[in-house]
Design a protein around this motif. Structure first.
Motif, PDB file in Angstrom:
ATOM      1  N   LEU A 339       0.827  -1.208   0.000  1.00 43.48           N
ATOM      2  CA  LEU A 339       0.000   0.000   0.000  1.00 43.48           C
ATOM      3  C   LEU A 339       0.860   1.256   0.000  1.00 43.48           C
ATOM      4  N   VAL A 340       1.845   1.292   0.858  1.00 41.66           N
ATOM      5  CA  VAL A 340       2.714   2.462   0.919  1.00 41.66           C
ATOM      6  C   VAL A 340       3.410   2.678  -0.420  1.00 41.66           C
ATOM      7  N   LYS A 341       3.877   1.600  -1.026  1.00 43.11           N
ATOM      8  CA  LYS A 341       4.562   1.711  -2.318  1.00 43.11           C
ATOM      9  C   LYS A 341       3.652   2.303  -3.376  1.00 43.11           C
ATOM     10  N   ARG A 342       2.406   1.818  -3.439  1.00 42.05           N
ATOM     11  CA  ARG A 342       1.473   2.331  -4.449  1.00 42.05           C
ATOM     12  C   ARG A 342       1.092   3.775  -4.159  1.00 42.05           C
ATOM     13  N   LEU A 343       0.793   4.115  -2.915  1.00 51.76           N
ATOM     14  CA  LEU A 343       0.364   5.467  -2.581  1.00 51.76           C
ATOM     15  C   LEU A 343       1.498   6.470  -2.763  1.00 51.76           C
ATOM     16  N   SER A 344       2.726   6.008  -2.633  1.00 52.22           N
ATOM     17  CA  SER A 344       3.878   6.896  -2.826  1.00 52.22           C
ATOM     18  C   SER A 344       4.018   7.331  -4.280  1.00 52.22           C
ATOM     19  N   GLN A 345       3.309   6.655  -5.182  1.00 55.24           N
ATOM     20  CA  GLN A 345       3.345   7.016  -6.595  1.00 55.24           C
ATOM     21  C   GLN A 345       2.352   8.127  -6.929  1.00 55.24           C
ATOM     22  N   ALA A 346       1.584   8.568  -5.926  1.00 57.49           N
ATOM     23  CA  ALA A 346       0.608   9.634  -6.155  1.00 57.49           C
ATOM     24  C   ALA A 346       1.320  10.910  -6.593  1.00 57.49           C
ATOM     25  N   ALA A 347       0.633  11.691  -7.413  1.00 57.42           N
ATOM     26  CA  ALA A 347       1.248  12.906  -7.960  1.00 57.42           C
ATOM     27  C   ALA A 347       1.487  13.962  -6.881  1.00 57.42           C
ATOM     28  N   GLY A 348       0.681  13.915  -5.826  1.00 52.74           N
ATOM     29  CA  GLY A 348       0.828  14.925  -4.787  1.00 52.74           C
ATOM     30  C   GLY A 348      -0.121  14.695  -3.640  1.00 52.74           C
ATOM     31  N   ARG A 378       2.108   7.566   6.618  1.00 49.75           N
ATOM     32  CA  ARG A 378       1.221   8.013   7.699  1.00 49.75           C
ATOM     33  C   ARG A 378      -0.230   7.637   7.409  1.00 49.75           C
ATOM     34  N   LEU A 379      -0.651   7.774   6.143  1.00 49.56           N
ATOM     35  CA  LEU A 379      -2.021   7.420   5.778  1.00 49.56           C
ATOM     36  C   LEU A 379      -2.264   5.934   6.013  1.00 49.56           C
ATOM     37  N   VAL A 380      -1.352   5.089   5.568  1.00 48.31           N
ATOM     38  CA  VAL A 380      -1.530   3.645   5.736  1.00 48.31           C
ATOM     39  C   VAL A 380      -1.526   3.275   7.218  1.00 48.31           C
ATOM     40  N   GLU A 381      -0.618   3.849   7.992  1.00 48.46           N
ATOM     41  CA  GLU A 381      -0.557   3.531   9.418  1.00 48.46           C
ATOM     42  C   GLU A 381      -1.842   3.947  10.124  1.00 48.46           C
ATOM     43  N   TYR A 382      -2.389   5.111   9.736  1.00 52.69           N
ATOM     44  CA  TYR A 382      -3.645   5.543  10.370  1.00 52.69           C
ATOM     45  C   TYR A 382      -4.797   4.645   9.955  1.00 52.69           C
TER      46      TYR A 382
END
Length: 402
Positions: A339-348, A378-382
């Protein structure tokens, strides 16, 4: 999205679908039919197609939700759950098949969910495509899939009105026995009707995935014979009977939606559907078992829960059993890293906020600013700490259209 995450989010959606299945006949409950509520001033106009009316309903519902929680501020548009009248519906076909989640087909992002990759085609012959269970689940998640409920004891029917002759895309309607019998309505009848009102139903859809809260919950009501202005026969209705299949892929237990497309004007469509569903559950050594029926009055395949009522009889125990089977399926999947890997690809940060909001997570709960990778963590941990990791998974899947 990785295979493991797809298995996880799909398994989680099964729980929500079963919970909604147990509520599917709520609009036909005897204590609710015929009850009138105070109504807002008349609003609405004539409609010619399914997308047009849903666009209006979704717009109104969105405006209402944006103003929720703002003390002293009133929405500038009427709440669709108190929408008074639609002046005219032109040439809409009547079907007794109703969408699994009405309006889901028209949510932004649903079209991407229905775009299935060629790798998900299981077989092709004579112009017919059969998708893999994963491909079928993706399509159902994009709004395809219908149920047929029995009339209530007093004769009311929950039906669909559709200008496109597609039961998955139309608008649900509660039709009184007076209207049904007087106009000799049946599957495929094409009508013109006026002064049709929208009313909220006491149906509380299960909402494990908050993105579903974008949908207004209600239906049109046809209970005055004079408001049906014209009736024709013969429209071919496209229905998509569906079920939830529990099956095996080698040593792994999986859950996926299964559906088939039928022309309800075809006299042999029920027999064809029965053969398809029976063959599909056994194909490729799946050893499948269907959990739900599509036609409640006349089931077309064996199912663990033959009706919403059968699931409600011992709902807590039955759903807990399914939950344990789902937990067995997703155990061992490393949600955090992928999840963190995929969300880190977000544009912003704006993209992360949107994904978070669709998962029902207030962004201020986790955001501290900084690099996109740190914010994704932080989003994934929350999400994990608040028990919303599956909602975050679904939000991400909906974002990607996978």
């Amino acid at each position: 999205m990785s295979n493991g995450l797809q298995i996880g989010v799909q398994s989680a959606k099964v729980g929500e679908a079963l919970a909604n299945y147990s509520l599917a006949d709520t609009p036909l409950a005897e204590g609710q039919i015929g009850e009138e509520e105070a109504r807002a001033p008349a609003y609405g106009s004539g409609f010619y197609d399914d997308q047009e009316i849903w666009r209006d309903l979704l717009r109104l519902h969105s405006h209402t939700r944006l103003d929720e929680g703002r003390p002293g501020r009133r929405t500038s548009s009427p709440d669709p759950n108190r929408w008074d009248t639609v002046s005219t519906l032109y040439k809409v076909a009547v079907s007794e098949w109703v969408a699994r989640v009405p309006g889901l087909y028209w949510l932004p992002g649903s079209q991407r969910m229905r775009t299935v990759h060629p790798s998900q085609i299981e077989s092709k012959s004579d112009g017919w495509l059969t998708y893999t269970p994963r491909g079928k689940s993706q399509t159902v998640s994009g709004g395809v899939g219908t149920l047929k409920l029995s009339p209530s004891e007093s004769g009311y029917r929950l039906a669909t009105l559709t200008a496109s002759c597609n039961a998955s895309t139309g608008v649900p309607a509660l039709i009184s026995p007076d209207v049904w019998d007087h106009h000799r309505l049946r599957e495929g009848s094409v009508i013109v009707c006026g002064a049709t009102r929208w009313r909220a139903m006491p149906l509380q859809w299960a909402a494990q995935f908050p993105i579903m809260q974008q949908l207004p919950r209600g239906c049109l009501v046809l209970d005055n014979v004079e408001n049906v202005l014209d009736v024709e026969d013969g429209a071919p209705i496209q229905a998509h009977p569906f079920s939830i299949m529990e099956y095996w892929d080698g040593p792994v237990r999986l859950f996926d939606f299964v559906y088939a497309t039928a022309d309800t004007r075809d006299e042999g469509f029920r027999a064809d559907l029965s053969r398809f569903f029976e063959a599909y559950r056994l194909a490729n050594d799946r050893e499948g078992n269907y959990l739900t029926a599509a036609d409640i009055a006349e089931p077309m395949w064996d199912a663990e829960f033959t009706s919403p009522e059968s699931l409600r009889r011992d709902q807590r125990a039955q759903l807990r059993l399914i939950e344990r089977r789902v937990e067995d399926t997703i155990r061992g999947i490393d949600f955090t890293e992928v999840l963190v890997k995929r969300l880190s690809q977000a544009a912003g940060l704006t993209d992360l906020k949107r994904i978070s909001a669709n998962a029902g997570i207030e962004w201020r709960r986790w955001s501290q600013g900084g690099a996109i990778g740190d914010e994704a963590t932080r989003l994934v941990e929350y999400a994990i700490s608040s028990g919303k990791q599956q909602a975050l998974l679904y939000s991400l899947q909906y974002e990607d259209g996978l």
